[in-house]
Design an enzyme around this catalytic site. Structure first.
Site, mmCIF file in Angstrom:
data_model
loop_
_atom_site.group_PDB
_atom_site.id
_atom_site.type_symbol
_atom_site.label_atom_id
_atom_site.label_comp_id
_atom_site.label_asym_id
_atom_site.label_seq_id
_atom_site.Cartn_x
_atom_site.Cartn_y
_atom_site.Cartn_z
ATOM 1 C CE LYS A 189 -1.865 2.563 3.099
ATOM 2 N NZ LYS A 189 -1.837 3.851 2.330
ATOM 3 C CD GLU A 264 13.597 2.256 5.323
ATOM 4 O OE1 GLU A 264 13.720 3.191 4.502
ATOM 5 O OE2 GLU A 264 13.656 1.055 4.998
ATOM 6 C CB CYS A 298 14.059 8.754 6.873
ATOM 7 S SG CYS A 298 14.897 7.596 5.771
ATOM 8 C CD GLU A 394 11.599 12.618 10.386
ATOM 9 O OE1 GLU A 394 12.473 12.106 9.665
ATOM 10 O OE2 GLU A 394 10.575 12.015 10.743
#
Length: 502
Positions: A189, A264, A298, A394
């Site tokens: 997905k 991840e 990331c 982040e």
């Protein structure tokens, strides 16, 4: 219909995908049944398409299709033949680089030149894991009981993979290739905001010989489509790439069904520059670390730790350099930074910059921006310490928080003072220091005098809020297989003895 919507339709035709966004289940393009989802061009902020959420029923069909196809793939297709098919897929993708790259640039807002590189990396992924398909084996173990004991590495069955909007086709290849090389079926997905290139990749793969139904793509929302696939009995493992917040929810949902996960997730990586570094080299590296891809990575070097002796000089160099970076239309070959990929992320990034100003940050940025699009200029936040919100959260945009340090010990302490553990780097002429830093900084990937070098053959992953498990290299082969221990009794009459059965 707008010019960009017309381009979208042209690319859909070039990729043999029909006129609207559809899931691919059992080799068939299928319309969803749920709420509408809008695809928006992040550059012109115009609608490209509207399509329905896939929904739970189609998610179940996808899991069943993968389970059926997986048996023939793992048992009825030799490992060598699986590798040959994967090589054919790589060749087929190579023939579609331009339409795939254009679609990625249009929907994700990434510069077209970056998208071409990422499609090339997908080709490399299939070739790399094709070579491993017939080389994955167990071992013979000299157990003390006199048995012949050997191990097999068996595919898990069906795996469910969830990929993000920042690198759609790259992460699709990153996940699919090792999964099918080891004999698994896949339900994937992609983000509902960027699903098209994943569907196109699977369609190309099927046309090249991949059994229909082995890989199925669900275009839809996480709480509906994704949740249904996670809970389906055929799914043996869940792999998620995305934010820590969503990753926690995915891990909880999988754990409730007693299914393992690979996560991840995000990062807040420390890019550390010492006074003896080649500053020109370090400045260029720092810009690439945080500004490329509009910082939507990331592993972005979002915390720039600079020795006090060169802190002001390096920031001046970076600030000068970022004024020459070209921001613009992702479809333009000369564009170096495109817009933020979607409105929600744009609001987050701009909100973080305003928050940092409220905490006393000295904001160094550029005033010139394109007249349209979700653009955030390359930005440096100075004057904050590592406890600030900008240093701990982040941002996932082209924003670096610059923090000075006094010595090696302080640099390590600042680098590790975070809830993340994904990546990091050091710039120094002292190789002894470089290796000390690489050992001391908590990171799954660490660079010395460079940044962002990754390859499918090398393991990738992190710890803490950056997730767990590894998604590349031979480590990924282990994630997608399960060891089976087989014992053969060498005696004539089986007997039961203390400590083992013989």
């Amino acid at each position: 219909m707008s010019e960009r919507a017309t381009l979208f339709q042209t690319l859909m035709t070039d990729l043999n995908l029909g006129k609207t966004v559809q899931s691919i289940i059992g080799g068939v393009l299928c319309d969803g049944t749920g709420d509408p989802i809008t695809l928006e061009d992040p550059y012109t902020q115009t609608t490209l398409a509207v399509y329905p959420d896939c929904g739970a029923d189609l998610a179940a069909q996808a899991c069943e299709a993968a389970a059926l196809a997986q048996v023939g793939w793992a048992k009825g297709t030799s490992a060598a033949r699986r590798g040959e098919i994967m090589q054919d897929i790589a060749t087929a993708v190579k023939a579609h680089v331009e339409p795939l790259a254009k679609m990625e640039a249009l929907i994700a807002g990434k510069p077209i030149r970056d998208c071409r590189v990422e499609v090339a990396k997908v080709i490399e992924m299939f070739r790399y894991y094709a070579g491993w398909a017939d080389k994955l084996h167990g071992e013979v173990i000299p157990v003390p009981s006199g048995h012949l004991n050997y191990t097999l590495r068996e595919p898990l069955g069906v795996v469910f993979q969830i990929t993000p909007w920042n690198a759609p086709i790259f992460t699709a290849g990153w996940q699919i290739a090792p999964a099918i090389a080891t004999g698994n079926g896949v339900v994937i997905k992609p983000s509902e905001l960027t699903p098209v290139t994943t569907v196109a990749l699977v369609k190309i793969a099927e046309d090249a010989g991949l059994p229909k139904g082995l890989v199925n793509v669900l275009c839809g929302f996480g709480p509906t489509t994704g949740q249904a696939a996670t809970q389906h009995k055929a799914v043996r493992k869940v792999i998620f790439v995305g934010s820590p917040e969503t990753g926690r929810r995915v891990a909880v949902a999988a754990a409730q069904a007693l299914k393992p996960t690979v996560l991840e997730l995000g990062g807040k990586s420390a890019n550390i520059v010492f006074g003896d570094a080649n500053l020109k080299h370090a400045a260029l590296g720092a810009q690439a670390a945080i500004f490329s891809g509009a910082g939507q990575s990331c592993v972005a070097g979002s915390r720039l730790l600079v020795h006090k002796s060169v802190h002001a000089e390096l920031l001046d160099m970076i600030a000068t350099g970022m004024n020459s970076i070209k921001l613009g239309d992702p479809m333009d070959d000369t564009t170096e930074i495109g817009p933020i990929s979607n409105a929600r992320q744009f609001a987050h990034v701009t909100g973080m910059i305003k928050g940092a100003q409220g905490e006393g940050a000295n904001v160094r940025t550029r005033s010139e921006l394109p007249n349209t699009g979700f653009f955030v200029p390359p930005t440096i936040l100075a004057g904050l310490n590592n406890a600030s919100t900008a240093a701990q959260t982040e941002i996932f945009g082209p924003v670096a928080t610059a923090i000075p340090f006094e010595d090696e010990e302080e640099a390590i302490a600042i680098a590790n003072d975070t809830n993340f553990g994904l990546a990091g780097a050091v710039w120094t002429a002292d190789l002894g220091r470089a290796h000390r830093m690489s050992s001391a900084v908590r990171a799954g990937t660490f660079w010395i005098n460079s940044y962002k070098a990754i390859h499918v053959s090398s393991p990738f992953g992190g710890s803490l809020n950056s997730g767990f498990g590894r998604s590349s290299g031979t480590d990924a082969l282990m994630e997608y297989t399960s060891p089976k221990s087989v014992w053969l009794d060498s005696g004539v009459t089986p007997k039961i003895a203390f400590g083992y059965v013989s």
